[in-house]
Design a protein around this motif. Sequence first.
Motif, short mmCIF file in Angstrom:
data_model
loop_
_atom_site.label_atom_id
_atom_site.label_comp_id
_atom_site.label_asym_id
_atom_site.label_seq_id
_atom_site.Cartn_x
_atom_site.Cartn_y
_atom_site.Cartn_z
N ALA A 1 0.84 -1.20 0.00
CA ALA A 1 0.00 0.00 0.00
C ALA A 1 0.87 1.25 0.00
N ARG A 2 0.47 2.22 -0.79
CA ARG A 2 1.18 3.50 -0.84
C ARG A 2 0.16 4.62 -0.79
N ARG A 3 0.62 5.76 -0.37
CA ARG A 3 -0.26 6.93 -0.34
C ARG A 3 -0.53 7.39 -1.77
N ARG A 4 -1.56 8.17 -1.94
CA ARG A 4 -1.90 8.73 -3.24
C ARG A 4 -0.70 9.46 -3.85
N GLY A 5 -0.42 9.17 -5.11
CA GLY A 5 0.71 9.82 -5.78
C GLY A 5 1.39 8.87 -6.75
N PHE A 6 2.52 9.31 -7.28
CA PHE A 6 3.28 8.53 -8.25
C PHE A 6 4.50 7.95 -7.54
N HIS A 7 4.70 6.63 -7.67
CA HIS A 7 5.73 5.94 -6.91
C HIS A 7 6.60 5.06 -7.81
N LEU A 8 7.89 5.13 -7.62
CA LEU A 8 8.82 4.25 -8.33
C LEU A 8 8.74 2.84 -7.76
N VAL A 9 8.45 1.85 -8.58
CA VAL A 9 8.36 0.47 -8.09
C VAL A 9 9.26 -0.49 -8.86
N LEU B 1 -0.29 2.16 -14.22
CA LEU B 1 1.15 1.99 -14.38
C LEU B 1 1.64 2.93 -15.47
N THR B 2 2.85 3.44 -15.32
CA THR B 2 3.48 4.15 -16.42
C THR B 2 4.99 4.06 -16.25
N VAL B 3 5.71 4.59 -17.25
CA VAL B 3 7.16 4.68 -17.19
C VAL B 3 7.51 6.16 -17.21
N ASN B 4 8.36 6.60 -16.30
CA ASN B 4 8.80 7.99 -16.35
C ASN B 4 10.14 8.13 -15.62
N GLU B 5 10.56 9.35 -15.38
CA GLU B 5 11.91 9.62 -14.86
C GLU B 5 12.15 8.95 -13.51
N ASN B 6 13.31 8.30 -13.40
CA ASN B 6 13.63 7.54 -12.18
C ASN B 6 14.52 8.31 -11.20
N ALA B 7 14.79 9.58 -11.51
CA ALA B 7 15.77 10.31 -10.68
C ALA B 7 15.08 11.28 -9.72
N SER B 8 14.65 12.42 -10.22
CA SER B 8 14.17 13.48 -9.35
C SER B 8 12.77 13.22 -8.78
N PRO B 9 12.61 13.25 -7.47
CA PRO B 9 11.27 13.11 -6.88
C PRO B 9 10.34 14.27 -7.27
N ASP B 10 10.93 15.41 -7.69
CA ASP B 10 10.12 16.54 -8.18
C ASP B 10 9.22 16.12 -9.33
N VAL B 11 9.74 15.28 -10.20
CA VAL B 11 8.96 14.86 -11.37
C VAL B 11 7.71 14.13 -10.91
N ARG B 12 7.86 13.25 -9.93
CA ARG B 12 6.71 12.49 -9.45
C ARG B 12 5.70 13.41 -8.76
N ALA C 1 14.99 -3.82 -20.45
CA ALA C 1 15.75 -2.92 -21.32
C ALA C 1 15.23 -1.48 -21.22
N LEU C 2 15.12 -1.00 -20.01
CA LEU C 2 14.68 0.39 -19.79
C LEU C 2 15.80 1.34 -20.18
N GLY C 3 15.42 2.56 -20.60
CA GLY C 3 16.41 3.59 -20.83
C GLY C 3 17.02 4.04 -19.50
N THR C 4 18.14 4.74 -19.61
CA THR C 4 18.91 5.17 -18.44
C THR C 4 18.04 5.90 -17.40
N TRP C 5 17.10 6.70 -17.89
CA TRP C 5 16.32 7.54 -16.99
C TRP C 5 14.93 7.00 -16.72
N GLN C 6 14.65 5.80 -17.24
CA GLN C 6 13.29 5.27 -17.11
C GLN C 6 13.12 4.39 -15.87
N GLY C 7 12.01 4.59 -15.17
CA GLY C 7 11.63 3.73 -14.07
C GLY C 7 10.16 3.38 -14.20
N ILE C 8 9.75 2.30 -13.54
CA ILE C 8 8.35 1.87 -13.55
C ILE C 8 7.63 2.56 -12.41
N TYR C 9 6.51 3.20 -12.74
CA TYR C 9 5.72 3.92 -11.74
C TYR C 9 4.42 3.18 -11.42
#
Lengths: 140, 140, 140
Positions: free
Chosen positions: C11-19, C49-60, C111-119
């Motif tokens: 369980a996670r709080r509402r929002g976008f989370h790297l998993v 589910l989506t794929v987006n930036e895996n670095a900055s928490p600002d993006v999420r 085979a994710l790109g360098t900056w890609q993470g699963i959300y």
Amino acid sequence: MWLQREVVLRARRRGFHLVTDEVLAALPELGEVRVGLAHLFLRHTSAALTVNENASPDVRRDLAAWFDAAVPEEAPLWTHTLEGPDDMPAHVKTALLGPSLTVPVARGRLALGTWQGIYLCEHRDAGGPRSLLVTLWGEE
Amino acid sequence: MWLQREVVLRARRRGFHLVTDEVLAALPELGEVRVGLAHLFLRHTSAALTVNENASPDVRRDLAAWFDAAVPEEAPLWTHTLEGPDDMPAHVKTALLGPSLTVPVARGRLALGTWQGIYLCEHRDAGGPRSLLVTLWGEE
Amino acid sequence: MWLQREVVLRARRRGFHLVTDEVLAALPELGEVRVGLAHLFLRHTSAALTVNENASPDVRRDLAAWFDAAVPEEAPLWTHTLEGPDDMPAHVKTALLGPSLTVPVARGRLALGTWQGIYLCEHRDAGGPRSLLVTLWGEE
């Protein structure tokens, strides 16, 4: 049969671009697949893939206009602004459109509808070339 | 095992429609797949597929209301107006929702969650019947 | 090779989370796949589910801010309000982002790109644990 290949899509200006021919040119083995699927995966977080009308350039222009209006650069929402005003909107647009497509293959061809084309949705002003990983599998 | 079949979804009015039963009825071979996937691909650019709640019709009505408000027919954005006021918004909604779905198959059934159903998202006022290309593959 | 497994995302709080790490930890067999695909399917209608930036928490954070603004809880649109003010917006956000991802596998890795993470995109205030059905197939 399995085939996996990186296709580098040439740099394009911000907007929606038809890339069906560029993808097909990189997949000469498609003709050997009787029934299968082609998975296209863009390895980036500020550009996306979709399928839409392959005829009128107006459609591509209007799509870009809607996305630019719905996800504006100047908005009090953004805190992630370090990489330029087009960066965070690009991440949102990419989330809305998605990084991948799966297209059926039938009798050696992509089984797109008459009016369907593959779009690269470039959301950065200077995104540069884009890496597309294509995976093709099916029965010969 | 590979199976590929065109399923013609009957014409529906503009809106979000549950089509899970119509898809299942066209796939009697599903029962033979122990583990696999079903890929559904709509061969159009003004209608889309998604998965959402299969119970309350309110959800489908509210989804349509949100999309109609977010992508209005009367907007200074549109230049592609030749095919009617519902055409360009239909292209945008299709880009937002996507033309395809991949659903896992487990022990002869679509492995949808309890509340999940397959939606046809019809964005034209008179879209007519829609061609869905279904590809099913997996282990028997 | 075929593998299908349910992964319960905590369980996670509402929002976008790297998993990404949570998904990888549940798939030790990934290392055996030379070329293939991993399909992730969330069996819910109010998380995506989506794929987006895996670095900055600002993006999420900014992604969540945009979706909350674009699909507001208090809107005259909603008639489906029985399950709380966050429910119908959660269905719309899920439709926009989609319930599934297909990620290519190459030489035993996603085979994710360098900056890609699963959300995991959690749209409910108290969505609880989420059931993810993972299907992995390819050549060893």
